[in-house]
Motif scaffolding. Sequence first.
Motif, mmCIF file in Angstrom:
data_model
loop_
_atom_site.group_PDB
_atom_site.id
_atom_site.type_symbol
_atom_site.label_atom_id
_atom_site.label_comp_id
_atom_site.label_asym_id
_atom_site.label_seq_id
_atom_site.Cartn_x
_atom_site.Cartn_y
_atom_site.Cartn_z
ATOM 1 N N LEU A 178 1.637 2.648 -6.697
ATOM 2 C CA LEU A 178 0.323 2.256 -6.195
ATOM 3 C C LEU A 178 0.194 0.766 -5.884
ATOM 4 O O LEU A 178 -0.445 0.391 -4.905
ATOM 5 C CB LEU A 178 -0.771 2.632 -7.200
ATOM 6 C CG LEU A 178 -1.113 4.107 -7.323
ATOM 7 C CD1 LEU A 178 -2.148 4.305 -8.410
ATOM 8 C CD2 LEU A 178 -1.615 4.651 -6.009
ATOM 9 N N PHE A 179 0.770 -0.068 -6.704
ATOM 10 C CA PHE A 179 0.469 -1.493 -6.616
ATOM 11 C C PHE A 179 1.632 -2.392 -6.195
ATOM 12 O O PHE A 179 1.413 -3.559 -5.917
ATOM 13 C CB PHE A 179 -0.075 -1.992 -7.961
ATOM 14 C CG PHE A 179 -1.330 -1.291 -8.382
ATOM 15 C CD1 PHE A 179 -2.484 -1.385 -7.634
ATOM 16 C CD2 PHE A 179 -1.363 -0.519 -9.528
ATOM 17 C CE1 PHE A 179 -3.640 -0.739 -8.013
ATOM 18 C CE2 PHE A 179 -2.514 0.126 -9.922
ATOM 19 C CZ PHE A 179 -3.657 0.015 -9.163
ATOM 20 N N ILE A 180 2.847 -1.899 -6.158
ATOM 21 C CA ILE A 180 3.993 -2.737 -5.805
ATOM 22 C C ILE A 180 4.492 -2.333 -4.421
ATOM 23 O O ILE A 180 4.812 -1.171 -4.180
ATOM 24 C CB ILE A 180 5.131 -2.602 -6.848
ATOM 25 C CG1 ILE A 180 4.611 -2.866 -8.265
ATOM 26 C CG2 ILE A 180 6.291 -3.514 -6.500
ATOM 27 C CD1 ILE A 180 4.059 -4.248 -8.488
ATOM 28 N N THR A 181 4.588 -3.306 -3.508
ATOM 29 C CA THR A 181 5.026 -3.028 -2.148
ATOM 30 C C THR A 181 6.552 -3.012 -2.074
ATOM 31 O O THR A 181 7.243 -3.277 -3.049
ATOM 32 C CB THR A 181 4.487 -4.093 -1.177
ATOM 33 O OG1 THR A 181 5.074 -5.351 -1.520
ATOM 34 C CG2 THR A 181 2.977 -4.188 -1.237
ATOM 35 N N THR B 158 -3.979 -2.730 -0.868
ATOM 36 C CA THR B 158 -4.448 -2.331 0.449
ATOM 37 C C THR B 158 -3.674 -1.123 0.954
ATOM 38 O O THR B 158 -2.482 -0.981 0.710
ATOM 39 C CB THR B 158 -4.303 -3.483 1.464
ATOM 40 O OG1 THR B 158 -2.931 -3.865 1.527
ATOM 41 C CG2 THR B 158 -5.144 -4.672 1.064
ATOM 42 N N GLY B 159 -4.382 -0.246 1.650
ATOM 43 C CA GLY B 159 -3.760 0.911 2.268
ATOM 44 C C GLY B 159 -3.447 2.060 1.328
ATOM 45 O O GLY B 159 -2.757 2.997 1.701
ATOM 46 N N MET B 160 -3.949 2.015 0.116
ATOM 47 C CA MET B 160 -3.648 3.054 -0.870
ATOM 48 C C MET B 160 -4.914 3.721 -1.394
ATOM 49 O O MET B 160 -4.939 4.201 -2.518
ATOM 50 C CB MET B 160 -2.864 2.451 -2.044
ATOM 51 C CG MET B 160 -1.558 1.790 -1.672
ATOM 52 S SD MET B 160 -0.374 2.933 -0.975
ATOM 53 C CE MET B 160 0.185 3.767 -2.422
#
Length: 91
Positions: free
Chosen positions: A40-43, A51-53
């Motif tokens: 969820l939080f690590i790109t 963003t975008g989740m």
Amino acid sequence: MLPRFIPLSFFRKRKIPGWFNEWMEFVPICLFTSLVVKDLFITKTYSFSVTGMLPELIASVVVILIAFWTRSMALSVIIGLGLVFALTFLI
């Protein structure tokens, strides 16, 4: 096969201490949480982003509530997958 057989053969005839059983109850929760938080939080560039989740974030909040209420990992995963699928089309 060895990583599964060695602990099994080691603990087969030994009594497992109570503190170890209590500690092992937290392992699935920790693994599940680390996988979800990373997704969820690590790109892909290893930076923090939310963003975008939005569908996944909404589904994760609902799944946390369901998991807390039912204590069922299977039900939580099934409902979570269904919510992500449905919310992806709606949002």
